[in-house]
Design a protein around this motif. Structure first.
Motif, PDB file in Angstrom:
ATOM      1  N   GLU A   1     -22.414  24.874  -9.339  1.00 33.75           N
ATOM      2  CA  GLU A   1     -22.713  26.280  -9.069  1.00 33.75           C
ATOM      3  C   GLU A   1     -22.495  27.137 -10.313  1.00 33.75           C
ATOM      4  O   GLU A   1     -23.308  28.017 -10.621  1.00 33.75           O
ATOM      5  CB  GLU A   1     -21.818  26.788  -7.935  1.00 33.75           C
ATOM      6  CG  GLU A   1     -21.982  26.050  -6.618  1.00 33.75           C
ATOM      7  CD  GLU A   1     -20.968  26.504  -5.597  1.00 33.75           C
ATOM      8  OE1 GLU A   1     -19.918  27.048  -6.003  1.00 33.75           O
ATOM      9  OE2 GLU A   1     -21.214  26.320  -4.388  1.00 33.75           O
ATOM     10  N   ARG A   2     -21.426  26.873 -11.028  1.00 31.73           N
ATOM     11  CA  ARG A   2     -21.102  27.680 -12.211  1.00 31.73           C
ATOM     12  C   ARG A   2     -22.093  27.445 -13.336  1.00 31.73           C
ATOM     13  O   ARG A   2     -22.462  28.376 -14.064  1.00 31.73           O
ATOM     14  CB  ARG A   2     -19.668  27.356 -12.658  1.00 31.73           C
ATOM     15  CG  ARG A   2     -18.636  27.770 -11.630  1.00 31.73           C
ATOM     16  CD  ARG A   2     -17.273  27.167 -11.897  1.00 31.73           C
ATOM     17  NE  ARG A   2     -16.622  27.765 -13.036  1.00 31.73           N
ATOM     18  CZ  ARG A   2     -15.376  27.488 -13.422  1.00 31.73           C
ATOM     19  NH1 ARG A   2     -14.661  26.607 -12.720  1.00 31.73           N
ATOM     20  NH2 ARG A   2     -14.851  28.074 -14.468  1.00 31.73           N
ATOM     21  N   THR A   3     -22.552  26.201 -13.488  1.00 33.11           N
ATOM     22  CA  THR A   3     -23.548  25.911 -14.521  1.00 33.11           C
ATOM     23  C   THR A   3     -24.877  26.573 -14.189  1.00 33.11           C
ATOM     24  O   THR A   3     -25.539  27.135 -15.077  1.00 33.11           O
ATOM     25  CB  THR A   3     -23.750  24.393 -14.661  1.00 33.11           C
ATOM     26  OG1 THR A   3     -22.488  23.760 -14.893  1.00 33.11           O
ATOM     27  CG2 THR A   3     -24.688  24.080 -15.812  1.00 33.11           C
TER      28      THR A   3
ATOM     29  N   TYR B   1     -19.757  30.722 -17.954  1.00 34.56           N
ATOM     30  CA  TYR B   1     -19.251  29.674 -17.056  1.00 34.56           C
ATOM     31  C   TYR B   1     -17.882  30.069 -16.506  1.00 34.56           C
ATOM     32  O   TYR B   1     -17.584  29.855 -15.333  1.00 34.56           O
ATOM     33  CB  TYR B   1     -19.173  28.351 -17.813  1.00 34.56           C
ATOM     34  CG  TYR B   1     -18.816  27.149 -16.977  1.00 34.56           C
ATOM     35  CD1 TYR B   1     -19.805  26.375 -16.379  1.00 34.56           C
ATOM     36  CD2 TYR B   1     -17.484  26.776 -16.788  1.00 34.56           C
ATOM     37  CE1 TYR B   1     -19.475  25.259 -15.605  1.00 34.56           C
ATOM     38  CE2 TYR B   1     -17.149  25.674 -16.016  1.00 34.56           C
ATOM     39  CZ  TYR B   1     -18.150  24.923 -15.438  1.00 34.56           C
ATOM     40  OH  TYR B   1     -17.818  23.832 -14.678  1.00 34.56           O
ATOM     41  N   ASP B   2     -17.059  30.648 -17.368  1.00 29.80           N
ATOM     42  CA  ASP B   2     -15.739  31.121 -16.938  1.00 29.80           C
ATOM     43  C   ASP B   2     -15.869  32.299 -15.975  1.00 29.80           C
ATOM     44  O   ASP B   2     -15.179  32.366 -14.956  1.00 29.80           O
ATOM     45  CB  ASP B   2     -14.926  31.526 -18.174  1.00 29.80           C
ATOM     46  CG  ASP B   2     -13.747  32.411 -17.821  1.00 29.80           C
ATOM     47  OD1 ASP B   2     -12.869  31.955 -17.066  1.00 29.80           O
ATOM     48  OD2 ASP B   2     -13.695  33.567 -18.295  1.00 29.80           O
ATOM     49  N   HIS B   3     -16.795  33.210 -16.277  1.00 28.25           N
ATOM     50  CA  HIS B   3     -16.969  34.411 -15.437  1.00 28.25           C
ATOM     51  C   HIS B   3     -17.446  34.042 -14.038  1.00 28.25           C
ATOM     52  O   HIS B   3     -17.117  34.736 -13.063  1.00 28.25           O
ATOM     53  CB  HIS B   3     -17.971  35.354 -16.107  1.00 28.25           C
ATOM     54  CG  HIS B   3     -18.176  36.637 -15.361  1.00 28.25           C
ATOM     55  ND1 HIS B   3     -17.169  37.571 -15.186  1.00 28.25           N
ATOM     56  CD2 HIS B   3     -19.270  37.143 -14.725  1.00 28.25           C
ATOM     57  CE1 HIS B   3     -17.629  38.593 -14.486  1.00 28.25           C
ATOM     58  NE2 HIS B   3     -18.901  38.359 -14.199  1.00 28.25           N
TER      59      HIS B   3
ATOM     60  N   GLY C   1     -17.713  19.584 -16.374  1.00 26.54           N
ATOM     61  CA  GLY C   1     -17.076  20.891 -16.488  1.00 26.54           C
ATOM     62  C   GLY C   1     -15.920  21.044 -15.511  1.00 26.54           C
ATOM     63  O   GLY C   1     -15.858  20.367 -14.480  1.00 26.54           O
ATOM     64  N   PRO C   2     -14.975  21.940 -15.806  1.00 25.85           N
ATOM     65  CA  PRO C   2     -13.810  22.114 -14.928  1.00 25.85           C
ATOM     66  C   PRO C   2     -14.184  22.767 -13.594  1.00 25.85           C
ATOM     67  O   PRO C   2     -14.992  23.696 -13.549  1.00 25.85           O
ATOM     68  CB  PRO C   2     -12.891  23.025 -15.750  1.00 25.85           C
ATOM     69  CG  PRO C   2     -13.807  23.746 -16.684  1.00 25.85           C
ATOM     70  CD  PRO C   2     -14.916  22.808 -16.994  1.00 25.85           C
TER      71      PRO C   2
ATOM     72  N   ILE D   1     -13.300  24.008 -21.566  1.00 28.23           N
ATOM     73  CA  ILE D   1     -14.538  24.638 -22.042  1.00 28.23           C
ATOM     74  C   ILE D   1     -14.482  24.827 -23.550  1.00 28.23           C
ATOM     75  O   ILE D   1     -15.467  24.581 -24.257  1.00 28.23           O
ATOM     76  CB  ILE D   1     -14.753  25.999 -21.344  1.00 28.23           C
ATOM     77  CG1 ILE D   1     -14.869  25.808 -19.833  1.00 28.23           C
ATOM     78  CG2 ILE D   1     -16.004  26.685 -21.883  1.00 28.23           C
ATOM     79  CD1 ILE D   1     -14.942  27.116 -19.055  1.00 28.23           C
ATOM     80  N   ALA D   2     -13.339  25.261 -24.063  1.00 24.34           N
ATOM     81  CA  ALA D   2     -13.186  25.467 -25.504  1.00 24.34           C
ATOM     82  C   ALA D   2     -13.337  24.154 -26.264  1.00 24.34           C
ATOM     83  O   ALA D   2     -13.949  24.126 -27.348  1.00 24.34           O
ATOM     84  CB  ALA D   2     -11.835  26.104 -25.804  1.00 24.34           C
TER      85      ALA D   2
END
Length: 233
Positions: free
Chosen positions: A150-152, A137-139, A215-216, A85-86
Motif C-alpha cells: 500500500e505504501r509503495t 513512503y514514510d509519509h 520495505g518496512p 529506508i535510508a
C-alpha cells in the motif's frame, strides 16, 4: 640551453598515465644531468605543472566522497526517520555514482580535474529522487497505509510524476552545455544528464521495487520506535 621536445601524450589524460610519463621523463633527465657537460638539467612542461594540482583534487575527491556518503545517509535518516529506508536509499545512491563514473570511464575519461570535482557533486544530485520517494513512503505510514504494498503504491501515485518532471527539467537544462566550446562544460553536461538518467532509472526500477518487496511494514525500522523499544517505553 633550452631543448624543446614534443610529447605524443594527449592533452587531457588521467593522473595515473601522467605520472607514468613524468617518471620516464625524469629518468631521462637524470641520465642527462650526470654528464660532465651539463651542470643542471631540469624538465618543464605546462601539462606537468597541473600534476600536483590534480593529485590534490584526486585526494580531495576521495575525502569528499568519504564525507558525502555519511552525510547523505544521516540526511536520509532525518528525512525518513527510518533506518531501513535510508539504507536502501544510500545503496541506490552508491549504484548511481558508480554507474555515472563508469559511463565516464567508457568515454575514455581519466580522473582529471573536471572528474574529481564532479564526482562529489554527483552524490548530491543522486540523493534527490530517492529522498523524495523515501519520504513519501514514510509519509504513507502516517496516513494509515501500514503495509509495504500500500505504501509503495501511494508513493508512486503521489511522487512518481513529480520525480519524472524533475528529471526532464534538470536534464533539459543540462543539455544546453553540450554546445559549449569549453571542455569543462561539455563534461558537466555529460555528468549531469547521466546522473539524472541513472538516478531516475535506479529510483524507479530498483529503489521503489525494493520497497515493494522488502520495505518496512508498520513501525519497523523507525528510529523513534526503536529508541522507545530500547528504553522499554
Amino acid at each position: 640551453i633550452v631543448v624543446e621536445g614534443t610529447m605524443s601524450m594527449e592533452y587531457e589524460v588521467s593522473n595515473l598515465h601522467l605520472g607514468e610519463v613524468l617518471d620516464v621523463a625524469e629518468s631521462l633527465v637524470k641520465t642527462l644531468d650526470s654528464t660532465a657537460s651539463a651542470k643542471k638539467v631540469f624538465l618543464a612542461s605546462y601539462i606537468l605543472a597541473w600534476y600536483a594540482t590534480q593529485n590534490g583534487l584526486l585526494s580531495g575527491m576521495l575525502i569528499g566522497l568519504a564525507i558525502a556518503f555519511p552525510v547523505a545517509f544521516a540526511t536520509l535518516i532525518f528525512a525518513t526517520k527510518n533506518i531501513v529506508i535510508a539504507f536502501y536509499a544510500i545503496v541506490t545512491i552508491g549504484m548511481i555514482v558508480a554507474s555515472v563514473l563508469g559511463a565516464a570511464a567508457l568515454e575514455g575519461w581519466g580522473l582529471g580535474i573536471s572528474e574529481s570535482i564532479a564526482a562529489v557533486i554527483v552524490v548530491g544530485f543522486s540523493v534527490d529522487y530517492t529522498i523524495h520517494l523515501g519520504h513519501m513512503y514514510d509519509h504513507a505510514n502516517a496516513l494509515g497505509y501500514q503495509m509495504r504494498s500500500e505504501r509503495t503504491r501511494y508513493t508512486i501515485l503521489k511522487m512518481g510524476s513529480t520525480v519524472l518532471a524533475g528529471a526532464i527539467t534538470t536534464c533539459g537544462s543540462g543539455v544546453f552545455m553540450f554546445v559549449c566550446q569549453l571542455t569543462f562544460f561539455n563534461k558537466m553536461a555529460f555528468l549531469i544528464c547521466n546522473t539524472i538518467a541513472f538516478s531516475l532509472l535506479y529510483a524507479l526500477t530498483f529503489f521503489v521495487p525494493l520497497l515493494y518487496v522488502l520495505g518496512p511494514n508498520l513501525d519497523a525500522g523507525y528510529v523513534n520506535f526503536n529508541v522507545r523499544a530500547l528504553m522499554g517505553k
